[in-house]
Design a protein around this motif. Structure first.
Motif, PDB file in Angstrom:
ATOM      1  N   UNK A 149       1.060  -1.329  -0.383  1.00 10.88           N
ATOM      2  CA  UNK A 149       0.016  -0.001   0.268  1.00 10.88           C
ATOM      3  C   UNK A 149       1.250   1.373  -0.129  1.00 10.88           C
ATOM      4  N   UNK A 150       0.808   2.389  -0.849  1.00 15.29           N
ATOM      5  CA  UNK A 150       1.599   3.185  -0.628  1.00 15.29           C
ATOM      6  C   UNK A 150       0.531   3.875   0.279  1.00 15.29           C
ATOM      7  N   UNK A 151       1.911   5.641   0.381  1.00 16.41           N
ATOM      8  CA  UNK A 151       1.337   5.963   1.572  1.00 16.41           C
ATOM      9  C   UNK A 151       0.677   7.247   1.031  1.00 16.41           C
ATOM     10  N   UNK A 152      -1.010   7.484   1.632  1.00 14.97           N
ATOM     11  CA  UNK A 152      -1.779   8.468   1.727  1.00 14.97           C
ATOM     12  C   UNK A 152      -1.696   9.319   0.729  1.00 14.97           C
ATOM     13  N   UNK A 153      -2.786   9.260  -0.374  1.00  9.69           N
ATOM     14  CA  UNK A 153      -2.775  11.050  -1.054  1.00  9.69           C
ATOM     15  C   UNK A 153      -2.892  12.688   0.117  1.00  9.69           C
ATOM     16  N   UNK A 154      -4.115  11.667   0.479  1.00 12.41           N
ATOM     17  CA  UNK A 154      -4.844  12.747   0.946  1.00 12.41           C
ATOM     18  C   UNK A 154      -3.995  13.377   2.235  1.00 12.41           C
ATOM     19  N   UNK A 155      -3.699  12.867   2.513  1.00  6.70           N
ATOM     20  CA  UNK A 155      -3.041  12.447   3.311  1.00  6.70           C
ATOM     21  C   UNK A 155      -1.184  13.831   3.662  1.00  6.70           C
ATOM     22  N   UNK A 199      -7.765   4.085   0.287  1.00  5.90           N
ATOM     23  CA  UNK A 199      -8.875   4.151  -0.984  1.00  5.90           C
ATOM     24  C   UNK A 199      -7.969   2.965  -2.023  1.00  5.90           C
ATOM     25  N   UNK A 200      -6.155   3.380  -2.430  1.00  4.83           N
ATOM     26  CA  UNK A 200      -5.960   3.012  -2.823  1.00  4.83           C
ATOM     27  C   UNK A 200      -5.869   1.213  -3.184  1.00  4.83           C
ATOM     28  N   UNK A 201      -5.585   1.037  -1.173  1.00  4.89           N
ATOM     29  CA  UNK A 201      -5.267  -0.391  -1.044  1.00  4.89           C
ATOM     30  C   UNK A 201      -7.422  -0.821  -1.166  1.00  4.89           C
ATOM     31  N   UNK A 202      -8.273  -0.665  -1.280  1.00  2.00           N
ATOM     32  CA  UNK A 202      -9.884  -1.074  -1.700  1.00  2.00           C
ATOM     33  C   UNK A 202      -9.859  -0.775  -3.244  1.00  2.00           C
ATOM     34  N   UNK A 203      -9.004  -0.220  -4.232  1.00  2.00           N
ATOM     35  CA  UNK A 203      -9.633  -0.169  -4.985  1.00  2.00           C
ATOM     36  C   UNK A 203      -9.009  -1.721  -5.619  1.00  2.00           C
ATOM     37  N   UNK A 204      -7.144  -1.544  -4.832  1.00  2.00           N
ATOM     38  CA  UNK A 204      -6.869  -2.623  -5.679  1.00  2.00           C
ATOM     39  C   UNK A 204      -7.734  -4.228  -5.028  1.00  2.00           C
ATOM     40  N   UNK A 205      -7.817  -3.661  -3.844  1.00  2.00           N
ATOM     41  CA  UNK A 205      -8.718  -5.501  -2.927  1.00  2.00           C
ATOM     42  C   UNK A 205     -10.140  -5.756  -4.139  1.00  2.00           C
ATOM     43  N   UNK A 206     -10.928  -4.459  -4.741  1.00  2.00           N
ATOM     44  CA  UNK A 206     -11.838  -5.189  -5.483  1.00  2.00           C
ATOM     45  C   UNK A 206     -11.297  -5.028  -6.824  1.00  2.00           C
ATOM     46  N   UNK A 260      -2.413  -2.639   4.162  1.00  2.00           N
ATOM     47  CA  UNK A 260      -3.664  -2.191   3.848  1.00  2.00           C
ATOM     48  C   UNK A 260      -3.606  -2.590   5.948  1.00  2.00           C
ATOM     49  N   UNK A 261      -4.135  -1.301   6.345  1.00  2.00           N
ATOM     50  CA  UNK A 261      -5.073  -0.660   7.212  1.00  2.00           C
ATOM     51  C   UNK A 261      -5.924  -1.373   8.061  1.00  2.00           C
TER      52      UNK A 261
END
Length: 465
Positions: free
Chosen positions: A18-24, A241-248, A262-263
């Motif tokens: 998982x990448x670092x959060x863009x929105x953070x 968001x990225x983690x959920x995207x790859x999950x789906x 992934x947290x």
């Protein structure tokens, strides 16, 4: 112009981090402007949105050293060169407006920022931002300038703490108010504040920086003003968001992906909805494994909301996932009024989706009496056909990538700068996971936004943190 050619039909299998959060990350960079102390950030994603934010911060005096391979960034703003954010950043993203909150306590000069931008997903008014900052003692006005105009802000008499009640728990307004309140005299209370994980991460950073901030269970954030700051080391949270995207994407393609880092606690609502339709996941000590666990079952009712509700940014790829689930499902978007524009392309690919202006939810939302199509019914399972697609915004872009991965044939996707805004090494990760994709140059040149580039070289800073 670059395009991504995706041939569907291959299950995604493998492991990514998982990448670092863009929105953070973007908000933390702005928050570091509050002080003249060095800050070191870890897990910084190498995406365009960060480059644009860095460019903005460099314009006003930030020194930056960014090791993209190590994902480490060191910043320090010893003094401000200017408090003017150039007009070329107008519409680049939502960050310029947050500069006001951060800089009000740093300079006596007029702060000039261009109008805010971001994805075309509905109105994102900044009235809540401006009202809160004015209650703290700032003077803000809009003036026509060159192309689109700019906001002029100043607090010559300083800021003073007060009680602020947000009409809606806006993430941006909460962040802006927090940033301004850190250097205000006295105590500021923000009631009905947003409580997203990215805001909690911002608060943790500011506490390290020297701020005294508390959170109450009733959505109240309390800030005691300070002018004493410290050097900071801070690791950025994983991007939910990225983690959920790859999950789906894993489940839609009938594959299996382990997402390192992934947290779990930041994805509780998403995981519940995933399990409701039969999606498989297993939480491990160092991440979460997502996998296809048999045919997906619809009959789901999904309503987007502020945290801890279901994220609006999870909604688009989840609708793609629901096209592969048997039965009918309802999705009610309550955060943005114009976030279903992407469904037209999905319908052209074969999805059975019907939009409604009514609230198809457990309760009426703030768009109930307005003429926005903000509810939908999706029926599945339906096969999808390949299509040439131009990406209109970041999250719709990943939904289209996901649709192309499960479609029959080869789809051509343009508008890749939107995807590069938020997804690090997207095409390489897809290749590593077994997708059949190529990033190619094509002659077609549709109109698309080009992000402002950095105008100053990276400057090394001695931190000693």
């Amino acid at each position: 112009m670059e395009a991504m050619k995706i041939t569907g039909g291959n299950p995604l299998k493998g492991k990514i981090r998982a990448q670092g959060a863009k929105n953070a990350t973007t908000k933390l960079l702005v928050a570091s402007l509050l002080s003249d102390k060095p800050c070191r950030f870890y897990n910084v994603p190498n995406i365009v949105e960060i480059e644009v934010t860095v460019a903005m911060c460099q314009e006003i005096g930030m020194q930056v050293a960014w090791d993209k391979e190590a994902k480490v960034m060191e910043v320090v703003t010893k003094e401000l060169n200017t408090s003017y954010i150039p007009q070329r950043f107008s519409g680049a993203n939502r960050i310029p407006i947050l500069m006001i909150g951060a800089l009000l306590g740093r300079t006596d000069q007029d702060i000039i920022v261009p109008v805010a931008g971001g994805d075309l997903i509905g109105k994102r008014p900044i009235d809540f931002h401006l009202d809160s900052l004015r209650k703290l003692g700032a003077t803000i006005e809009f003036r026509e300038m060159k192309r689109q105009g700019a906001y002029f802000a100043q607090a010559h008499n300083g800021l003073k703490g007060t009680v602020i009640h947000l009409p809606y728990p806006s993430v941006g307004a909460t962040e802006n108010t927090i940033l301004a309140a850190v250097t205000a005299r006295g105590v500021t209370e923000i009631k009905n504040a947003a409580m997203e994980p990215e805001i909690v991460d911002l608060i943790l950073f500011l506490q390290k920086l020297g701020a005294n901030i508390t959170l109450d269970v009733d959505r109240t954030i309390r800030i005691h003003g300070t002018r004493r700051f410290y050097e900071v080391e801070h690791s950025i949270i994983p991007d939910r968001i990225e983690s959920a995207s790859w999950a789906m994407a894993a489940i839609a393609t009938k594959g299996e992906i382990f997402i390192e880092d992934a947290k779990h606690q930041d994805m509780i609502t998403f995981l519940n909805k995933l399990r409701e339709i039969g999606g498989g996941y297993s939480v491990k000590k160092d991440g979460i494994k997502f996998y296809y666990d048999g045919p997906l079952q619809g009959g789901l009712h999904l309503e987007t909301d502020v945290h801890p509700g279901f994220m609006t940014d999870w909604q688009q790829p989840f609708v793609v996932l629901l096209t592969q689930a048997t039965g009918s499902s309802v999705v009610h978007e309550t955060v943005y009024e114009n976030r279903f524009g992407y469904t037209d392309i999905l319908k052209e690919m074969g999805a059975d989706i019907t939009l409604f202006k009514q609230c198809l939810g457990g309760k009426d939302c703030r768009f109930a009496s307005q003429s926005f199509p903000h509810s939908l019914i999706v029926k599945g399972a339906t096969p999808l056909a390949c299509k040439d697609i131009h990406v209109p915004d970041l999250r719709a872009g990943f939904a289209y990538v996901m649709a192309a991965l499960i479609a029959e044939g080869t789809s051509t996707i343009t508008g890749l700068p939107f995807l590069d805004r938020g997804y690090e090494a997207l095409d390489q990760k897809l290749i590593d996971l077994g997708a059949m994709i190529d990033r190619v140059e094509i002659d077609q040149r549709p109109e698309e936004y080009v992000y402002p580039q950095m105008t100053k070289p990276m400057q090394s800073v001695a931190l000693g943190v």
